[in-house]
Design an enzyme around this catalytic site. Structure first.
Site, short mmCIF file in Angstrom:
data_model
loop_
_atom_site.label_atom_id
_atom_site.label_comp_id
_atom_site.label_asym_id
_atom_site.label_seq_id
_atom_site.Cartn_x
_atom_site.Cartn_y
_atom_site.Cartn_z
CD GLU A 61 -2.98 -1.16 2.25
OE1 GLU A 61 -2.80 -0.43 3.23
OE2 GLU A 61 -3.92 -1.96 2.17
CG HIS A 106 -8.99 5.72 1.18
ND1 HIS A 106 -8.84 5.43 -0.16
CD2 HIS A 106 -8.39 4.71 1.84
CE1 HIS A 106 -8.20 4.28 -0.28
NE2 HIS A 106 -7.90 3.82 0.92
NE ARG A 151 -4.65 5.51 2.80
CZ ARG A 151 -5.14 4.64 3.63
NH1 ARG A 151 -5.81 5.03 4.68
NH2 ARG A 151 -4.96 3.36 3.40
CG HIS A 195 -10.26 6.15 5.17
ND1 HIS A 195 -11.17 5.14 4.93
CD2 HIS A 195 -9.08 5.53 5.47
CE1 HIS A 195 -10.57 3.97 5.08
NE2 HIS A 195 -9.31 4.17 5.42
NE ARG A 223 -4.99 5.29 9.24
CZ ARG A 223 -5.40 4.31 8.43
NH1 ARG A 223 -4.86 3.12 8.49
NH2 ARG A 223 -6.35 4.53 7.55
P1 FAD Z 1 -14.38 0.65 15.42
O1 FAD Z 1 -13.97 -0.60 14.75
O2 FAD Z 1 -14.99 1.69 14.59
O3 FAD Z 1 -15.39 0.26 16.60
C1 FAD Z 1 -16.08 1.25 17.29
C2 FAD Z 1 -17.17 0.58 18.10
O4 FAD Z 1 -17.74 1.51 19.01
C3 FAD Z 1 -18.33 0.06 17.27
O5 FAD Z 1 -18.72 -1.18 17.80
C4 FAD Z 1 -19.43 1.11 17.50
O6 FAD Z 1 -20.74 0.63 17.33
C5 FAD Z 1 -19.16 1.44 18.96
N1 FAD Z 1 -19.67 2.73 19.41
C6 FAD Z 1 -19.42 3.95 18.91
N2 FAD Z 1 -20.05 4.90 19.64
C7 FAD Z 1 -20.70 4.25 20.64
C8 FAD Z 1 -21.52 4.65 21.71
N3 FAD Z 1 -21.85 5.94 21.93
N4 FAD Z 1 -22.02 3.71 22.55
C9 FAD Z 1 -21.74 2.41 22.35
N5 FAD Z 1 -20.98 1.97 21.34
C10 FAD Z 1 -20.46 2.88 20.50
N6 FAD Z 1 -7.27 0.29 8.88
C11 FAD Z 1 -6.25 -0.55 8.64
O7 FAD Z 1 -5.28 -0.61 9.42
N7 FAD Z 1 -6.26 -1.35 7.54
C12 FAD Z 1 -7.28 -1.34 6.65
O8 FAD Z 1 -7.27 -2.09 5.69
C13 FAD Z 1 -8.35 -0.46 6.87
N8 FAD Z 1 -9.39 -0.38 6.00
C14 FAD Z 1 -10.45 0.41 6.30
C15 FAD Z 1 -11.55 0.41 5.44
C16 FAD Z 1 -12.66 1.15 5.75
C17 FAD Z 1 -13.85 1.14 4.82
C18 FAD Z 1 -12.70 1.91 6.94
C19 FAD Z 1 -13.92 2.70 7.30
C20 FAD Z 1 -11.61 1.93 7.78
C21 FAD Z 1 -10.48 1.19 7.47
N9 FAD Z 1 -9.36 1.17 8.30
C22 FAD Z 1 -8.32 0.34 8.04
C23 FAD Z 1 -9.38 1.89 9.58
C24 FAD Z 1 -9.69 0.88 10.69
O9 FAD Z 1 -10.66 -0.03 10.25
C25 FAD Z 1 -10.20 1.54 11.94
O10 FAD Z 1 -9.39 2.62 12.29
C26 FAD Z 1 -10.20 0.57 13.10
O11 FAD Z 1 -10.88 -0.59 12.73
C27 FAD Z 1 -10.84 1.21 14.30
O12 FAD Z 1 -11.08 0.24 15.28
P2 FAD Z 1 -11.75 0.68 16.64
O13 FAD Z 1 -11.95 -0.57 17.42
O14 FAD Z 1 -11.00 1.78 17.23
O15 FAD Z 1 -13.16 1.30 16.21
C1 SIN Z 2 -7.44 0.45 2.30
O1 SIN Z 2 -7.66 -0.75 2.17
O2 SIN Z 2 -7.13 1.21 1.39
C2 SIN Z 2 -7.59 1.04 3.66
C3 SIN Z 2 -6.35 0.82 4.39
C4 SIN Z 2 -6.27 1.73 5.55
O3 SIN Z 2 -7.16 2.55 5.80
O4 SIN Z 2 -5.25 1.64 6.23
#
Ligand code: FAD
Ligand code: SIN
Length: 528
Positions: A112, A240, A286, A347, A382
């Site tokens: 990437e 993104h 990015r 993103h 990032r």
């Molecule tokens: P999240 O996975 O967003 O979890 C948050 C949780 O909190 C959810 O369960 C939500 O329902 C809950 N929540 C929120 N507010 C409340 C509330 N008030 N009360 C109760 N529950 C609540 N990163 C990478 O490293 N590699 C990738 O390939 C990548 N691809 C991505 C693709 C997409 C489409 C997206 C959107 C993001 C991507 N990212 C990627 C970023 C990465 O997925 C996220 O930064 C990471 O998963 C965040 O994890 P988290 O546990 O912090 O939050």
């Molecule tokens: C992607 O698959 O392009 C998302 C990867 C990331 O957000 O780190």
């Protein structure tokens, strides 16, 4: 009667679930999550998880790539710690049952933007779904873990709720749990906990166009801000470069891994352009690719650029990108024969609740991990696929620090019930969605990829009006999820605008036409 737990986890994405699995051996755990457990940004992650697993790869190179992308604002000791923890994280995920793409037992590695070599561990293009599945099945029926789906965290409980004055300068504020809204019963419960983890993810929904699902309303950051925790670097919102530009597709992500496999960006008339902006062309970090696309769109007046993978072997595309191929097909694009229309979309938030290297926030007993946190790993931008890595590494550090914290703790204080006296049921709920759409458009138009003083001031004025209206509504009305999410989106917009106004330079993801270059005296975090 309040419910009591040793550990309260807000959010069930990668950060929350992996923390819960780790602390469960030290006490009782409640996971509060506002929808079904799997619904999270994690669940939609495509590209994968960056880690040095190839024997030709070196920690030093991953560290260097992370520091370069971070544009001078990464905390080097955090970068070093996270990168060196990568192989353990992969092993742990495999132990929890995650199945990653491999060739005869050797992990298949993707490439990437910003990475000097292939180092992205992935499960085809649905890595996040696989991680969520593995974590949820690992904690299924765990005797110490209670999962509360469809429960919305409203406010963190601190000395403020005991009638004491709390300011952002207080050094002895404690978190004693949170007020939780049971969405189905309509009741607000008091959950007391010795340690609380914010793992509520990012803020994509602050913007009109985002790759994030609807849960990404920055609730944890807004709650922490209201509880007077320190918040940092909110100006660094990552756009993104490539989301699917078809209105019904909701800014579906076209993974950077597609460019890693050789995808080429073109204008409508077929011209390639990334080479004019950066020698790394399609694989530049990015911020550079997103700004280049933005500039091309402004120059040409077109509404889309295109990602061309038609020259890549069809079987390679189908094997590595089944979800992307299928989603594009659903919207009428055969990626093996046609270019994919793409535009940038909001993103990932690099800032958030400020933590130390063990996930401790400025409030005792309150920890934060994942996208809601600002740990110092990402700096001003990032590096791709470093966020899943950060979420799993920091949830482990926070788990250890929380387990230690609860040992030295005395009894939790008595907490008053949620007070909604004097409020009535919502009458014109439609006004909430109007305000939300208005705010999202303001943020998209004025606080996007390219900013200026004029635009930021305009955004501030407009969002302040929405803030006043919404606060007035909140004071008079019983809580509901749309109302609380709108309040939280507005709080996050305010923090983003404030941080952007404070930074009098361009660095990483923050680009302003008034100060187009980095300035040495501005090379520091923006802390609120
Ligand atoms: P999240 O996975 O967003 O979890 C948050 C949780 O909190 C959810 O369960 C939500 O329902 C809950 N929540 C929120 N507010 C409340 C509330 N008030 N009360 C109760 N529950 C609540 N990163 C990478 O490293 N590699 C990738 O390939 C990548 N691809 C991505 C693709 C997409 C489409 C997206 C959107 C993001 C991507 N990212 C990627 C970023 C990465 O997925 C996220 O930064 C990471 O998963 C965040 O994890 P988290 O546990 O912090 O939050
Ligand atoms: C992607 O698959 O392009 C998302 C990867 C990331 O957000 O780190």
């Amino acid at each position: 009667m309040p419910e009591n737990f040793d550990f309260l986890v807000l959010g069930s994405g990668g950060a929350g679930l992996s923390y819960a699995l780790r602390v469960a051996k030290y006490g009782s755990v409640a996971i509060v999550t506002k929808k079904d457990s799997a619904e999270s940004n994690t669940n939609y992650a495509q590209g994968g998880l960056a880690s040095v697993v190839d024997k030709e790869d070196r920690f030093e190179d991953h560290i260097e790539d992370t520091l370069i992308a971070g544009a001078g604002l990464c905390r080097p000791e955090v970068v070093e710690m996270v990168v060196r923890s990568g192989p353990d994280v992969i092993r742990e995920l495999l132990d929890w049952g995650a199945r990653f793409s491999n060739v005869d037992g050797t992990l298949d590695l993707g490439r990437e933007g910003g990475h000097s070599r292939k180092r992205i561990v992935h499960a085809a293009d649905r890595t996040g779904k696989e991680i969520e599945r593995a974590l949820l099945s690992a904690l299924d029926k765990h005797p110490n873990i209670t999962v509360m789906e469809h429960h919305f965290a409203l406010e963190l409980i601190t000395e403020h709720h005991l009638g004491q004055k709390v300011t952002r300068h207080s050094t002895d504020t404690h978190c004693y749990g949170a007020y939780i809204f049971d969405i189905r019963s309509g009741k607000v419960e008091t959950i007391r906990a010795r340690a609380t983890l914010i793992a509520t993810g990012g803020v994509g929904q602050v913007y009109q166009h985002t790759t994030n699902p609807t849960i990404a309303t920055g609730d944890g950051i807004a709650m922490a801000y209201r509880a007077k925790a320190h918040i940092a670097n909110m100006e660094f919102m990552q756009f993104h470069p490539t989301s699917l530009n078809i209105p019904e597709a909701n800014s579906f992500l076209i993974s950077e891994a597609v460019r890693g496999k050789g995808g080429i960006l073109r204008t409508r008339d077929g011209r390639t352009f990334m080479g004019d902006y950066d020698e790394r062309a399609e694989l530049a970090p990015r911020d550079i690719v997103a700004r280049a696309i933005d500039e091309e769109l402004k120059k040409t007046g077109e509404d889309s650029v295109y990602l061309d993978v038609t020259h890549i072997d069809r079987d390679v595309i189908l094997e590595h990108f089944p979800t992307i191929t299928e989603t594009c097909r659903k919207f009428g694009v055969d990626v093996t024969k046609e270019w994919i229309p793409v535009v940038p979309a909001a993103h990932y938030l690099c800032g958030g609740v400020l933590t130390d290297i063990d996930g401790r926030t400025s409030i005792s007993g309150l920890f934060c991990a994942g996208e809601a946190s600002c740990t110092g790993l990402h700096g001003a931008n990032r590096l791709a696929s470093n966020s899943l890595l950060e979420a799993i590494v920091f949830s482990k550090r926070a788990a250890m620090a929380s387990a230690e914290y609860i040992q030295g703790q005395s009894e939790l204080p008595a907490i008053p019930d949620w007070d909604d006296s004097g409020t009535v049921n919502a009458e014109e709920a439609i006004l909430l969605s109007h305000n939300q759409q208005e705010l999202q458009k303001v943020m998209w138009d004025y606080v996007g990829i390219v900013r200026s003083n004029l635009r930021l001031e305009r955004a501030f004025r407009r969002s302040h009006l929405l803030y006043e209206e919404t606060e007035d509504y909140y004071q008079r009305t019983r809580v509901s999820v749309p109302l609380c999410e709108l309040r939280n989106i507005i709080a996050n917009a305010y923090l983003i605008i404030q941080c952007a106004m404070k930074r009098k330079e361009s660095r990483g993801l923050h680009y302003t036409t008034d100060y187009p270059k980095p300035v040495t005296s501005e090379k520091h975090d923006t802390i609120i």
